[in-house]
Design a protein around this motif. Sequence first.
Motif, short mmCIF file in Angstrom:
data_model
loop_
_atom_site.label_atom_id
_atom_site.label_comp_id
_atom_site.label_asym_id
_atom_site.label_seq_id
_atom_site.Cartn_x
_atom_site.Cartn_y
_atom_site.Cartn_z
N ALA A 1 14.01 5.47 22.99
CA ALA A 1 13.47 6.80 22.66
C ALA A 1 12.22 6.96 23.52
N THR A 2 11.74 8.18 23.71
CA THR A 2 10.54 8.31 24.54
C THR A 2 9.36 7.66 23.83
N PHE A 3 8.44 7.13 24.61
CA PHE A 3 7.24 6.51 24.04
C PHE A 3 6.48 7.55 23.19
N ASP A 4 6.42 8.78 23.71
CA ASP A 4 5.68 9.84 22.99
C ASP A 4 6.32 10.17 21.65
N SER A 5 7.66 10.20 21.58
CA SER A 5 8.29 10.54 20.31
C SER A 5 8.02 9.46 19.27
N ILE A 6 7.95 8.23 19.72
CA ILE A 6 7.67 7.13 18.78
C ILE A 6 6.20 7.17 18.35
N GLY A 7 5.29 7.40 19.31
CA GLY A 7 3.86 7.49 18.99
C GLY A 7 3.60 8.60 17.98
N LYS A 8 4.19 9.76 18.23
CA LYS A 8 4.02 10.92 17.34
C LYS A 8 4.63 10.63 15.97
N GLY A 9 5.85 10.09 15.97
CA GLY A 9 6.55 9.82 14.71
C GLY A 9 5.75 8.88 13.81
N LEU A 10 5.15 7.85 14.40
CA LEU A 10 4.41 6.87 13.60
C LEU A 10 3.11 7.46 13.06
N ILE A 11 2.37 8.19 13.90
CA ILE A 11 1.11 8.78 13.44
C ILE A 11 1.39 9.85 12.37
N ASP A 12 2.41 10.66 12.59
CA ASP A 12 2.74 11.69 11.59
C ASP A 12 3.13 11.05 10.25
N ALA A 13 3.88 9.96 10.31
CA ALA A 13 4.30 9.27 9.07
C ALA A 13 3.07 8.73 8.34
N LEU A 14 2.10 8.23 9.09
CA LEU A 14 0.88 7.70 8.47
C LEU A 14 0.07 8.83 7.82
N VAL A 15 -0.16 9.89 8.61
CA VAL A 15 -1.02 11.00 8.15
C VAL A 15 -0.43 11.70 6.92
N LYS A 16 0.89 11.73 6.85
CA LYS A 16 1.56 12.31 5.70
C LYS A 16 1.09 11.62 4.40
N GLU A 17 0.81 10.32 4.51
CA GLU A 17 0.38 9.56 3.32
C GLU A 17 -1.13 9.52 3.15
N THR A 18 -1.85 9.36 4.27
CA THR A 18 -3.30 9.14 4.16
C THR A 18 -4.10 10.42 4.27
N GLY A 19 -3.50 11.46 4.84
CA GLY A 19 -4.27 12.65 5.19
C GLY A 19 -4.89 12.42 6.57
N PRO A 20 -5.46 13.49 7.17
CA PRO A 20 -5.92 13.39 8.56
C PRO A 20 -7.24 12.64 8.73
N LYS A 21 -7.95 12.37 7.63
CA LYS A 21 -9.21 11.62 7.76
C LYS A 21 -8.97 10.26 7.15
N ALA A 22 -8.79 9.25 8.01
CA ALA A 22 -8.43 7.93 7.48
C ALA A 22 -8.75 6.83 8.49
N ASN A 23 -8.84 5.62 7.98
CA ASN A 23 -8.98 4.43 8.83
C ASN A 23 -7.66 3.68 8.82
N TYR A 24 -7.17 3.35 10.01
CA TYR A 24 -5.92 2.57 10.03
C TYR A 24 -6.02 1.44 11.04
N ALA A 25 -5.13 0.47 10.87
CA ALA A 25 -5.06 -0.67 11.78
C ALA A 25 -3.62 -0.84 12.24
N ILE A 26 -3.45 -1.57 13.33
CA ILE A 26 -2.11 -1.81 13.86
C ILE A 26 -1.80 -3.30 13.80
N VAL A 27 -0.62 -3.65 13.31
CA VAL A 27 -0.12 -5.03 13.41
C VAL A 27 1.00 -4.99 14.43
N SER A 28 0.73 -5.53 15.61
CA SER A 28 1.71 -5.43 16.70
C SER A 28 2.49 -6.73 16.86
N ALA A 29 3.26 -6.78 17.93
CA ALA A 29 4.07 -7.97 18.23
C ALA A 29 3.24 -8.90 19.12
N ALA A 30 3.76 -9.28 20.30
CA ALA A 30 2.96 -10.09 21.23
C ALA A 30 2.02 -9.15 21.99
#
Length: 325
Positions: free
Chosen positions: A125-154
Amino acid sequence: MKVVRALSVLALAVISFATAQTITIAMVPKFTNAQYFAATQKGGQEAADALGVKFIYEGTVNADIDGQIQIIDSLIARGVNALVVSPNDPDAIVPELKKAQAAGIKVVTYDADANGGRDMFVNQATFDSIGKGLIDALVKETGPKANYAIVSAAATAANQNAWIAAMKAYSAANFPDLKLVDIQYGNDEPQKSFQVSQDLLNAHPDLNGIISPTSVGFPAAAQAVEQAGLAGKVAVTGLATPNGMKQFVEDGTVKTVLLWNPIDLGYLGVQAAYALVKGTVTGPGDTFTAGRLGSYTTQQDKISMNILLGPPYEFTKDNINNFDF
Ligand code: RAM
């Protein structure tokens, strides 16, 4: 004597006929210890069966670039016709992929790209569609003013790094009060991913959410949030298989899971490799038929060419049980 000679000539003819007919396509995942890559294997095998080619699937248990290079080296020596690889490091892999190309082997990257040495990248999938999808999913729960962290792979994972860059860009443009406070790397190992998630929760008591764009990291992060009694307080979203996340979606720890269909991704990778081996695709702009997925036209990029599987899916309580991968 004559009969024996005639028979051995016949046997030789049969053997050389068979070798001339057999195309071998080898898939090398980042690692084998995940439902996600097992699903790409399933799709790869399905495509190989449909095309009548031999399929090899070989990888290290954990994400390990040196082990991955050794495996590719042995596949080159065994004379495979094509490689379908998800590199653990986009730079370290390049000399080995170039060695394969020099030996006449077609090289497809899938899932994660390499910075050279490949004939085609099969992107999920495009990198942008994944970036947008993940941020939108987060904001839906936290609202637009929030602190978040990323747990990535390598830290070297090209796909996760591209998705993180896309998340940052989308968030900066749309949610100025969304703050990325930390990025941790669990190396796509369950225990390490769980540990870094726990550490994050302890280090940032004001954390509102975690995004984990890895199929190993995401369930581990969800587990850590649940065990800390923070379900419903710290949002967790990310990329993982529906099968790996069902329990957390059912118990409410996780609201949204994003992913593409990894079976289709593996299937498309092998179809693309076959099109290259057969010479149906020789350069950007060429079209080929990828079996049950229909037709694809390759797009030029700065290395060679690529194709795109399609947009990511969103899994929630309402649909997650309809999927089995
Ligand atoms: C892990 C791997 C893989 C990635 C998925 C989402 O399985 O890091 O490369 O695409 O997560």
